[in-house]
Design a protein around this motif. Sequence first.
Motif, PDB file in Angstrom:
ATOM      1  N   LEU A   1      60.357 -69.805  32.521  1.00 51.06           N
ATOM      2  CA  LEU A   1      59.437 -69.419  33.585  1.00 51.06           C
ATOM      3  C   LEU A   1      59.229 -67.905  33.610  1.00 51.06           C
ATOM      4  N   GLU A   2      60.304 -67.153  33.431  1.00 49.42           N
ATOM      5  CA  GLU A   2      60.204 -65.686  33.439  1.00 49.42           C
ATOM      6  C   GLU A   2      59.276 -65.191  32.339  1.00 49.42           C
ATOM      7  N   VAL A   3      59.460 -65.719  31.136  1.00 49.56           N
ATOM      8  CA  VAL A   3      58.632 -65.280  30.010  1.00 49.56           C
ATOM      9  C   VAL A   3      57.179 -65.701  30.217  1.00 49.56           C
ATOM     10  N   CYS A   4      56.955 -66.908  30.726  1.00 48.76           N
ATOM     11  CA  CYS A   4      55.591 -67.387  30.956  1.00 48.76           C
ATOM     12  C   CYS A   4      54.888 -66.554  32.022  1.00 48.76           C
ATOM     13  N   VAL A   5      55.594 -66.237  33.104  1.00 46.62           N
ATOM     14  CA  VAL A   5      54.992 -65.418  34.164  1.00 46.62           C
ATOM     15  C   VAL A   5      54.632 -64.037  33.631  1.00 46.62           C
ATOM     16  N   ALA A   6      55.539 -63.433  32.860  1.00 46.81           N
ATOM     17  CA  ALA A   6      55.263 -62.112  32.289  1.00 46.81           C
ATOM     18  C   ALA A   6      54.071 -62.165  31.339  1.00 46.81           C
ATOM     19  N   ALA A   7      53.972 -63.225  30.543  1.00 47.00           N
ATOM     20  CA  ALA A   7      52.855 -63.354  29.603  1.00 47.00           C
ATOM     21  C   ALA A   7      51.527 -63.509  30.338  1.00 47.00           C
ATOM     22  N   VAL A   8      51.501 -64.340  31.378  1.00 48.21           N
ATOM     23  CA  VAL A   8      50.268 -64.565  32.134  1.00 48.21           C
ATOM     24  C   VAL A   8      49.820 -63.273  32.821  1.00 48.21           C
TER      25      VAL A   8
ATOM     26  N   LEU B   1      57.549 -56.348  31.991  1.00 47.33           N
ATOM     27  CA  LEU B   1      57.398 -57.391  33.003  1.00 47.33           C
ATOM     28  C   LEU B   1      58.476 -58.459  32.852  1.00 47.33           C
ATOM     29  N   CYS B   2      58.831 -58.808  31.628  1.00 48.19           N
ATOM     30  CA  CYS B   2      59.915 -59.781  31.413  1.00 48.19           C
ATOM     31  C   CYS B   2      61.205 -59.300  32.063  1.00 48.19           C
ATOM     32  N   LEU B   3      61.490 -58.025  31.878  1.00 48.46           N
ATOM     33  CA  LEU B   3      62.724 -57.458  32.444  1.00 48.46           C
ATOM     34  C   LEU B   3      62.673 -57.453  33.960  1.00 48.46           C
ATOM     35  N   LEU B   4      61.533 -57.081  34.538  1.00 50.07           N
ATOM     36  CA  LEU B   4      61.411 -57.026  35.996  1.00 50.07           C
ATOM     37  C   LEU B   4      61.494 -58.416  36.618  1.00 50.07           C
ATOM     38  N   VAL B   5      60.797 -59.387  36.024  1.00 48.91           N
ATOM     39  CA  VAL B   5      60.825 -60.754  36.559  1.00 48.91           C
ATOM     40  C   VAL B   5      62.231 -61.337  36.454  1.00 48.91           C
ATOM     41  N   MET B   6      62.928 -61.047  35.346  1.00 48.78           N
ATOM     42  CA  MET B   6      64.294 -61.546  35.195  1.00 48.78           C
ATOM     43  C   MET B   6      65.209 -60.979  36.282  1.00 48.78           C
ATOM     44  N   LEU B   7      65.068 -59.689  36.578  1.00 47.41           N
ATOM     45  CA  LEU B   7      65.923 -59.057  37.590  1.00 47.41           C
ATOM     46  C   LEU B   7      65.619 -59.586  38.991  1.00 47.41           C
ATOM     47  N   VAL B   8      64.442 -60.148  39.196  1.00 43.08           N
ATOM     48  CA  VAL B   8      64.091 -60.702  40.508  1.00 43.08           C
ATOM     49  C   VAL B   8      64.614 -62.130  40.654  1.00 43.08           C
TER      50      VAL B   8
END
Length: 337
Positions: A129-136, A196-203
């Motif tokens: 989910l994190e990678v998909c959100v960052a990609a979108v 974005l991947c890093l930020l979404v993961m930290l959230v």
Amino acid sequence: MAATKSVVTILVLVIFFFVYRVDTFKEKRRFYYEEGVIPSLSHCPGHYCGRTELQNGSWSTCGACERGLRRNDSSACVQCNDTPEFYDKLYLGFMGLLPLTFHLGCIDAAAKRRTFTKDVMALYASAILEVCVAAVVTLLITEPMGSFHIRSCKVRKLADWYPLLHNPNPNYEGPLHCTQEAVYPLYSMVFVFYTLCLLVMLVIRPVLSSKLLPGRGKSAIYSALYFFPALIVTHAVGAGLIYYSFPYMVIILSVISNAAHFAFQLDQSMPGLLLGCVRDVRNLVILLGHWGLHAYGIIAITQLKEGVLHGSLCALVPLPAFFYILTSRFTDPSNMS
């Protein structure tokens, strides 16, 4: 004494002759271009230096084109309106698979479990989910913003990824700094995606890890804090090399990883390896993942230019796994004695 003077005189004349010829040669080979702001468009030195049209109709001095623009054959900076080719999309997909693969590997190593559990599966789903959100989000904020369509500059050669190494120095009077993103936006959007991947993961991940895998789940997060900077540095230095070699890297690494996975199985007999792939869900998922990567590499190399022929090559995807299983009895360390 007179002979010495004659020799010195001859040497002076010879040196003067060569200096004169070199200066004349340099003058003949001198590169002429119009410097500064000019009323009409003229050629710029180098491969990436261009001129931008100003509001009053004149043209700027030779330099780097603005982001999203690239020099044409007339040295004018024009907007990039190309659409990414199939190979470009596969390249972006590969850059998206890299952090996902690292995430899944780190979670699996942190869990230290030989079977899938609900907690581990939830962390896997979180990583996806994190990678998909960052990609979108990356696609939506790339021009044109709010759309999944990408406006890009076509990649023509390896030098397009390293314009910093191709700043011209006309007549050795000083370099012209024309460094720009000639492959817009294939270079910059990867940095945005990793950030974005890093930020979404930290959230998302810390909350899930503390509840689903307390104690050990944080090690997967710490690992990501190391491999993301490594991926960013690798992309900054070797993006062009990765662009042209990633299909072969995918195939080679998938074969090696597949062999390493089988090598860690306790039962190295042919029936044991076959039954392990069928009975153990974890082994089956890992095997299918390797096959998917292998097929991805084949598609990237062939680009499916000849649909039937190149598509049939995907039938060779299980071959490395079957080869390992069939030859396992010859490589079993227990048989060395």
